[in-house]
Design an enzyme around this catalytic site. Sequence first.
Site, PDB file in Angstrom:
ATOM      1  N   GLY A  13     -24.017  -2.191   4.963  1.00 59.11           N
ATOM      2  CA  GLY A  13     -23.768  -2.244   3.529  1.00 59.11           C
ATOM      3  C   GLY A  13     -22.443  -1.586   3.186  1.00 59.11           C
ATOM      4  O   GLY A  13     -22.104  -0.536   3.730  1.00 59.11           O
ATOM      5  N   ARG A  74     -24.056  -8.477   8.851  1.00 58.80           N
ATOM      6  CA  ARG A  74     -25.137  -8.111   9.765  1.00 58.80           C
ATOM      7  C   ARG A  74     -24.983  -8.963  11.024  1.00 58.80           C
ATOM      8  O   ARG A  74     -24.548 -10.107  10.955  1.00 58.80           O
ATOM      9  CB  ARG A  74     -26.502  -8.374   9.124  1.00 58.80           C
ATOM     10  CG  ARG A  74     -26.666  -7.780   7.726  1.00 58.80           C
ATOM     11  CD  ARG A  74     -26.754  -6.274   7.738  1.00 58.80           C
ATOM     12  NE  ARG A  74     -26.962  -5.727   6.400  1.00 58.80           N
ATOM     13  CZ  ARG A  74     -27.028  -4.433   6.131  1.00 58.80           C
ATOM     14  NH1 ARG A  74     -26.909  -3.554   7.100  1.00 58.80           N
ATOM     15  NH2 ARG A  74     -27.220  -4.007   4.892  1.00 58.80           N
ATOM     16  N   GLY A 104     -23.223   2.963   8.058  1.00 56.37           N
ATOM     17  CA  GLY A 104     -24.413   3.789   7.969  1.00 56.37           C
ATOM     18  C   GLY A 104     -25.153   3.906   9.290  1.00 56.37           C
ATOM     19  O   GLY A 104     -24.579   3.749  10.371  1.00 56.37           O
ATOM     20  N   ASP A 129     -26.026   5.900   0.383  1.00 59.44           N
ATOM     21  CA  ASP A 129     -27.334   6.566   0.395  1.00 59.44           C
ATOM     22  C   ASP A 129     -27.276   8.052   0.734  1.00 59.44           C
ATOM     23  O   ASP A 129     -28.234   8.779   0.475  1.00 59.44           O
ATOM     24  CB  ASP A 129     -28.273   5.871   1.384  1.00 59.44           C
ATOM     25  CG  ASP A 129     -28.695   4.490   0.920  1.00 59.44           C
ATOM     26  OD1 ASP A 129     -28.568   4.215  -0.292  1.00 59.44           O
ATOM     27  OD2 ASP A 129     -29.155   3.690   1.753  1.00 59.44           O
ATOM     28  N   ARG A 164     -38.199   5.886 -26.945  1.00 59.43           N
ATOM     29  CA  ARG A 164     -38.879   5.301 -25.788  1.00 59.43           C
ATOM     30  C   ARG A 164     -38.524   6.059 -24.511  1.00 59.43           C
ATOM     31  O   ARG A 164     -37.614   6.873 -24.487  1.00 59.43           O
ATOM     32  CB  ARG A 164     -38.464   3.832 -25.627  1.00 59.43           C
ATOM     33  CG  ARG A 164     -39.041   2.904 -26.671  1.00 59.43           C
ATOM     34  CD  ARG A 164     -38.495   1.508 -26.486  1.00 59.43           C
ATOM     35  NE  ARG A 164     -39.072   0.567 -27.443  1.00 59.43           N
ATOM     36  CZ  ARG A 164     -38.477  -0.543 -27.846  1.00 59.43           C
ATOM     37  NH1 ARG A 164     -37.281  -0.852 -27.377  1.00 59.43           N
ATOM     38  NH2 ARG A 164     -39.072  -1.351 -28.703  1.00 59.43           N
TER      39      ARG A 164
END
Length: 322
Positions: A13, A74, A104, A129, A164
């Site tokens: 990614g 990939r 990653g 991440d 809300r």
Amino acid sequence: MTIKKIAVLTSGGDSQGMNAAVRAVVRSGLFYGLEVYGIQRGYQGLLNDDIFSMDLRSVGDIIQRGGTVLQSARCKEFMTPEGQQKGADILRKRGIDGLVVIGGDGSYHGANKLSKLGINTMALPGTIDNDISYTDFTIGFDTSVSIVVDAINKLRDTMSSHERSSIVEVMGRHCGDIALYAGLASGAETIIVPEVPFDMDEIAERMKQNFAHGKRHSIVVVAEGAGNGENVAKQLVERCETLEPRVTVLGHIQRGGTPTPADRNLASRLGDFAVRMLIAGESAKACGIISNELVLTDIDKVVNSKKEFNMELYELAARLSQ
């Protein structure tokens, strides 16, 4: 062994700052008199021998761009021993002495396999991440957190207008750092991450109490690995129909956009560091940053370990959300 030719690829990614890292690898390599090559589309491009010479012009005007100019893909074939051997053979045929891999966890595994086949490798943490161990931060994480915080700020405006609650689903299948850092920075009332068990009854009750005490909105940030945003909303409504939660799934917007100065600087430091370490004779290493110091760790060690979750920061966010 004297390093004369190096190559760089981006894999998995994409993350903001990858281009800054590529730029640093190329410019640093050229500064030290090396030939530098780019590999298009990650390990797939390696197996396709999609390798080209890079110069200063090839990395001009990319430091501010998101995505990766080398592109990414990939590659199932590279996951096989035959594919890995093919990749190593292509690098040797090209006379490439060192390889810098930016990506990653999966990319690290690939770099580790190549190193065991005799290829001098360096791995840089390129993932939003922040799930790579032995580094405080990964390239792209800061930008992603900034994007999430900006989105939450906007959602808070409209949620307040209608009194809300808002459920914001962010990326992070196994690591909740985006949710944690963005939740803390945006003042979210609840942060749900895969590393920490949560009680939906308690969350619903706290949200009800917040509204009862005059709060005009409630923000819940949930990492995708801890639960689907729609499912979280459904469970909250089952416990309190008046909450009226609205779900926003930020998705791939978290990967795009101009990298922050922090990500550009991190990528630049790591890219240059990787080249210097290859020249110094290091191999099979992961480059990272700990307490603002650049560090090297055996790739073997990194791919076989899980990043420790920052419970201190999580507990701080919980205290401040009361």
